[in-house]
Motif scaffolding. Structure first.
Motif, PDB file in Angstrom:
ATOM      1  N   ARG A 172       0.837  -1.206   0.000  1.00  9.55           N
ATOM      2  CA  ARG A 172       0.000   0.000   0.000  1.00  9.55           C
ATOM      3  C   ARG A 172       0.868   1.250   0.000  1.00  9.55           C
ATOM      4  NH1 ARG A 172      -4.142  -1.629   4.911  1.00  9.55           N
ATOM      5  NH2 ARG A 172      -4.310  -3.803   4.292  1.00  9.55           N
TER       6      ARG A 172
ATOM      7  N   GLY B 157       5.554  14.410  18.229  1.00  8.06           N
ATOM      8  CA  GLY B 157       4.335  13.598  18.310  1.00  8.06           C
ATOM      9  C   GLY B 157       3.911  12.884  17.049  1.00  8.06           C
TER      10      GLY B 157
ATOM     11  N   ALA C 256      13.449   9.740  12.170  1.00  8.01           N
ATOM     12  CA  ALA C 256      12.651   8.686  12.789  1.00  8.01           C
ATOM     13  C   ALA C 256      12.676   7.411  11.960  1.00  8.01           C
ATOM     14  CB  ALA C 256      11.213   9.154  12.975  1.00  8.01           C
TER      15      ALA C 256
ATOM     16  N   SER D 255       7.584   5.995  16.420  1.00  8.42           N
ATOM     17  CA  SER D 255       7.798   6.832  15.239  1.00  8.42           C
ATOM     18  C   SER D 255       8.793   6.169  14.304  1.00  8.42           C
ATOM     19  CB  SER D 255       8.313   8.214  15.641  1.00  8.42           C
ATOM     20  OG  SER D 255       9.566   8.114  16.277  1.00  8.42           O
ATOM     21  N   ASP D 256       9.638   5.296  14.845  1.00  8.13           N
ATOM     22  CA  ASP D 256      10.641   4.623  14.022  1.00  8.13           C
ATOM     23  C   ASP D 256      10.156   3.234  13.634  1.00  8.13           C
ATOM     24  OD1 ASP D 256      10.683   4.177  16.759  1.00  8.13           O
ATOM     25  OD2 ASP D 256      12.740   3.458  16.775  1.00  8.13           O
ATOM     26  N   GLY D 257      10.727   2.684  12.590  1.00  6.33           N
ATOM     27  CA  GLY D 257      10.365   1.344  12.155  1.00  6.33           C
ATOM     28  C   GLY D 257      10.770   0.335  13.216  1.00  6.33           C
TER      29      GLY D 257
ATOM     30  N   LYS E  71      -7.157  -4.379   9.367  1.00  6.63           N
ATOM     31  CA  LYS E  71      -6.471  -4.991   8.241  1.00  6.63           C
ATOM     32  C   LYS E  71      -6.710  -4.179   6.967  1.00  6.63           C
ATOM     33  CE  LYS E  71      -5.724  -9.574   6.337  1.00  6.63           C
ATOM     34  NZ  LYS E  71      -6.126 -10.966   6.380  1.00  6.63           N
ATOM     35  N   LYS E  72      -7.945  -3.702   6.822  1.00  8.91           N
ATOM     36  CA  LYS E  72      -8.297  -2.979   5.611  1.00  8.91           C
ATOM     37  C   LYS E  72      -7.707  -1.563   5.613  1.00  8.91           C
ATOM     38  CE  LYS E  72     -12.428  -2.037   2.823  1.00  8.91           C
ATOM     39  NZ  LYS E  72     -12.843  -0.680   3.192  1.00  8.91           N
TER      40      LYS E  72
ATOM     41  N   VAL F  98      -5.315  -0.139   7.826  1.00 10.53           N
ATOM     42  CA  VAL F  98      -3.919   0.110   8.205  1.00 10.53           C
ATOM     43  C   VAL F  98      -2.976  -0.995   7.737  1.00 10.53           C
ATOM     44  CG1 VAL F  98      -2.374   0.718  10.086  1.00 10.53           C
ATOM     45  CG2 VAL F  98      -4.786   1.346  10.228  1.00 10.53           C
ATOM     46  N   GLY F  99      -3.241  -2.236   8.156  1.00  9.98           N
ATOM     47  CA  GLY F  99      -2.401  -3.340   7.718  1.00  9.98           C
ATOM     48  C   GLY F  99      -1.243  -3.636   8.660  1.00  9.98           C
ATOM     49  N   VAL F 100      -0.301  -4.438   8.160  1.00 10.05           N
ATOM     50  CA  VAL F 100       0.815  -4.935   8.973  1.00 10.05           C
ATOM     51  C   VAL F 100       2.123  -4.340   8.469  1.00 10.05           C
ATOM     52  CG1 VAL F 100       1.944  -7.006   9.841  1.00 10.05           C
ATOM     53  CG2 VAL F 100      -0.409  -7.126   9.004  1.00 10.05           C
ATOM     54  N   GLY F 101       2.988  -3.948   9.374  1.00  7.39           N
ATOM     55  CA  GLY F 101       4.301  -3.484   8.945  1.00  7.39           C
ATOM     56  C   GLY F 101       5.157  -3.044  10.103  1.00  7.39           C
ATOM     57  N   THR F 102       6.444  -2.857   9.830  1.00  6.56           N
ATOM     58  CA  THR F 102       7.340  -2.371  10.874  1.00  6.56           C
ATOM     59  C   THR F 102       7.065  -0.899  11.150  1.00  6.56           C
ATOM     60  OG1 THR F 102       8.971  -1.994   9.169  1.00  6.56           O
ATOM     61  CG2 THR F 102       9.196  -3.998  10.459  1.00  6.56           C
ATOM     62  N   SER F 103       6.486  -0.204  10.170  1.00  2.68           N
ATOM     63  CA  SER F 103       5.968   1.125  10.456  1.00  2.68           C
ATOM     64  C   SER F 103       4.747   1.311   9.571  1.00  2.68           C
ATOM     65  CB  SER F 103       7.055   2.184  10.269  1.00  2.68           C
ATOM     66  OG  SER F 103       6.988   2.786   9.039  1.00  2.68           O
ATOM     67  N   VAL F 104       3.694   1.839  10.130  1.00  2.00           N
ATOM     68  CA  VAL F 104       2.424   1.910   9.403  1.00  2.00           C
ATOM     69  C   VAL F 104       1.887   3.335   9.456  1.00  2.00           C
ATOM     70  CG1 VAL F 104       1.828  -0.488   9.918  1.00  2.00           C
ATOM     71  CG2 VAL F 104       1.030   1.323  11.426  1.00  2.00           C
ATOM     72  N   ASN F 105       0.809   3.575   8.729  1.00  2.00           N
ATOM     73  CA  ASN F 105       0.186   4.887   8.715  1.00  2.00           C
ATOM     74  C   ASN F 105      -0.856   4.930   9.833  1.00  2.00           C
ATOM     75  OD1 ASN F 105      -0.578   7.406   7.922  1.00  2.00           O
ATOM     76  ND2 ASN F 105      -1.842   6.705   6.206  1.00  2.00           N
TER      77      ASN F 105
ATOM     78  N   GLY G 162      -2.982   9.202  17.287  1.00  2.00           N
ATOM     79  CA  GLY G 162      -1.966   9.006  18.313  1.00  2.00           C
ATOM     80  C   GLY G 162      -0.720   9.844  18.170  1.00  2.00           C
TER      81      GLY G 162
ATOM     82  N   ALA H  88       3.565   9.920  18.489  1.00  2.00           N
ATOM     83  CA  ALA H  88       4.654   9.004  18.238  1.00  2.00           C
ATOM     84  C   ALA H  88       5.802   9.240  19.193  1.00  2.00           C
ATOM     85  CB  ALA H  88       5.134   9.157  16.796  1.00  2.00           C
TER      86      ALA H  88
END
Lengths: 329, 351
Positions: free
Chosen positions: A76, A257, A279, B172-174, B193-194, B196-203, B207, B209
């Motif tokens: 994505r 943040g 970051a 904030s970091d991967g 899942k729809k 955001v999904g899975v990852g070492t850093s995501v959107n 919140g 960071a």
């Protein structure tokens, strides 16, 4: 005997002459190599950044600069720089707005108003502020400054000036654009203050005494003589501070943040170009993500260059309209 | 003039002394390195770093190997081994197919087993509040925003929850911890899942960071009503209150060793690429105690490497003897079946 004769005479002396020529050669070589190395380094860095940014720029095109998006999830992936550009602009400008009057105040106090006995210690303390590593300021920002701002300053600003969109709902966590602004203000304050102090010290004593002799008050003397005399230099000092604020990464990453959106509420989170790079670069996993981060670096580089050129233009203009008291950024 | 001449001369003398000293020290360093002869360098996951720190002296004692590990983050570890600047990389997130291709002939071997804890800052509220996956996902999606939300209250009958805004804190970091956490949220929440999904850093939808586990913990401990996540050892060492999380068998479980082990029985046969996801085990008697946000973490090595002999010895040791250093850091020793798999994988490394 003219000075030219003197030189040839010295050069002709058998031993010292050869030594002098050898020394000159070494000096020329070393200094020239150093200058060349600096140029080569800038060139290499620029080339490497452009090269690294290529993948991202060819994937996203010029839209990269205007898109608000940052999604590194595999499959994505989409990246854009707009929110980080905005974050960089708003944090550095706000920090400059806060730092400028404070720095002027410090510099005027230290040159014109303070009793001689305390000038030395206060100057030393202000300069010590510049020596605190940014990561330490960032840590202090999370643990001390952030909670204080969140508990006291932000609610107060919101309730008194809440009609201005900048002072929206206070952040629930101490990490916000506002915290980053205050941290940046603290970081650029000593630079601007100590350069301004030097500039004010450089204002000729006769001019100041002349003004006072004409019966001006101290404020009128400062406004009419000191500030105009140092104007170009002050502008340059502010731009130096702005440059530092734009480029600062670690401390900002610690307190800003995060968040990929553009909004006018200072009390909400965000990211700057530099903080996003700091970051994510180390943990970046895909080629496109790394390339997009390098594209952010490219934008940061161009941004800094523009600010620097602007500064030189301002300084030159000020130098033309007023005589002395300028420093180049 | 003569004064400055002396100055320059003495400066040159000092520089000369420094150079000679550096050369002597360097030579001495080289000679000690020569005596031990084998140095293994690695980089990556911060999650597994405390365990590796325990291994360093043990490995030196057992084989005379000098182990140098830089905890630069999982992403950095993958990048380093791909560039072959280290002998092994360590990552909490399995390599993606793209990363596998880029790494050219690497294998990943699960070599440690632990869990991610989710912690919170609520004054006057007990430790080990109950939480379930769908509610957690809604909190991190920004759909549940107050601690006295009925969904949380329903999980915690008899607990008086404050009317306090929930502040989500994430990395904030991967990070491999983020991978494990989002892997879990994706498995419990189709919406997550729809969107955001899975990852070492995501959107992240909402919140603040924080940088690193320490940044997340600092923000959470300074912010009443905050919620964040980090590896379980980190939460324990910093005395943070963390959730007991409901697994699919309906039990509220804490990230303790036996519960991590229960989750690890979910899958003991790694996929073809060596990866093993053990989040959110299904409802079954043998997973009744499973902690649902458990994770393997991996060592990544090239199949063909000049240090094959040493790496084989080191990794074999790590997945067997090395595991005994785990429990006090909340690393559950690997299940036997995984050790067997690992040994087969290790045998493929060659020079």
């Amino acid at each position: 005997m003219s000075s030219a004769d003197l030189t040839t005479d010295v050069a002709r002396r058998p031993f010292t002459g050869r030594r002098a020529r050898l020394g000159d050669l070494v000096l020329e070589g070393v200094a020239g190599a150093a200058a060349l190395a600096a140029c080569a380094l800038v060139g290499l860095i620029a080339w490497k950044i452009v090269d690294g940014a290529r993948l991202s720029l060819s994937t996203f095109g010029p839209g990269f600069v205007t898109r608000i998006a940052w999604n590194p999830v595999a499959g994505r992936e989409v990246y854009g720089a707009a929110s980080f550009l905005f974050g960089t602009a708003i944090t550095s400008l706000a920090a400059l707005l806060l730092a400028a009057p404070l720095a002027m105040g410090i510099a005027l106090f230290l040159t014109e108003l303070a009793p001689r006995a305390i000038r030395g210690p206060v100057t030393a303390l202000v300069e010590t502020l510049a020596a605190i590593p940014s990561v330490v300021i960032g840590l202090w920002g999370i643990l001390v400054l952030g909670p204080q701002l969140r508990l006291h300053i932000e609610p107060w600003l919101h309730s008194t000036l809440g009609f201005i969109p900048l002072f929206g709902t206070p952040s629930p966590a101490g990490a916000s654009i506002f915290t980053a602004v205050v941290v940046l203000t603290i970081m650029i304050l000593p630079i601007v203050a100590s350069i301004s102090r030097e500039l004010f010290l450089g204002v000729p004593q006769e001019l100041k005494e002349g003004a006072l002799a004409l019966g001006t008050t101290r404020w009128e003397m400062v406004r009419g003589v000191v500030l105009p005399y140092a104007r170009g230099g002050i502008a340059a000092a502010l731009i130096l501070g702005l440059g530092r604020a734009i480029g600062e990464a670690i401390a900002v990453t610690q307190v800003i943040g995060g968040g990929v959106f553009i909004h006018w509420n200072l009390f909400d989170g965000g990211d700057t170009l530099a903080s996003k790079i700091a970051a994510e670069y180390q943990g970046a996993t895909s080629k496109l993500q790394i390339s997009s981060l390098i594209s952010l670096a490219l934008i940061l580089l161009v941004f800094s260059l523009v600010v620097n050129l602007l500064a030189q233009w301002i300084v030159r203009r000020a130098a033309r309209s007023h005589g002395g008291g300028t420093v180049r950024p | 003039m003569p004064k400055s001449g002396t100055f320059i001369r003495s400066l040159a003398a000092v520089a000369l002394v420094a150079v000679v000293a550096a050369a002597v020290v360097g030579a001495a360093g080289a000679s000690t390195a020569k005596r031990n002869s084998v140095t293994i360098t690695g980089a990556g996951s911060t999650f597994v770093a405390p365990l590796i720190a325990q291994w360093v002296p043990a490995l030196a004692k057992a084989y005379g190997y000098e182990l140098h590990y830089s905890p630069i983050g999982s992403g950095g570890g993958i990048a380093s081994i791909t560039a072959r600047t280290v002998d092994f990389g360590a990552s909490d997130a399995p390599l993606s197919p793209d990363q596998f291709a880029a790494c050219k002939g690497c294998i990943q071997i699960p070599w440690a087993l632990s869990a991610t804890s989710v912690f919170y800052n609520l004054d006057g509220v007990k430790n080990l509040l109950h939480m379930d996956g769908p509610t957690l996902a809604k909190i991190f999606l920004g759909q549940i925003t107050s601690w006295n939300d009925p969904a949380i209250a329903k999980l915690n009958p008899g607990v008086s929850l404050p009317n306090l805004r929930i502040t989500v804190v994430h990395r904030s970091d991967g990070s491999g911890t983020t991978y494990n956490f989002t892997d879990y949220l994706s498995s419990v929440s189709p919406a997550w899942k729809k969107r955001v999904g899975v990852g070492t850093s995501v959107n992240w939808p909402v919140g603040s960071a924080g940088r690193g586990s320490s940044g997340v913990a600092a923000l959470v401990s300074e912010t009443p009503g905050a919620i964040g996540y980090a590896d379980v050892a980190y939460a324990l060492q910093n005395h943070l209150k963390y959730f007991a999380i409901k697994n699919r068998s309906g039990k509220f479980t804490v990230p303790a060793l036996r519960n991590i082990l229960a989750a690890a029985t979910l899958d003991t046969k790694p996929a073809a690429d060596g990866s093993l996801s053990i989040v959110n085990p299904p409802k079954a008697k043998k997973y009744a105690q499973a902690y649902p946000i458990s994770t393997y973490t991996y060592v990544i090595v090239p199949l063909q490497t000049p240090k094959a002999r040493e790496l084989k010895i080191f990794i074999s040791w790590a997945v067997t003897h090395g595991q005994s250093y785990g429990p006090k850091l909340i690393f559950q020793p690997l299940p036997l079946a995984v050790v067997r798999y690992d040994e087969k994988a290790i045998a493929k490394i060659h020079s």
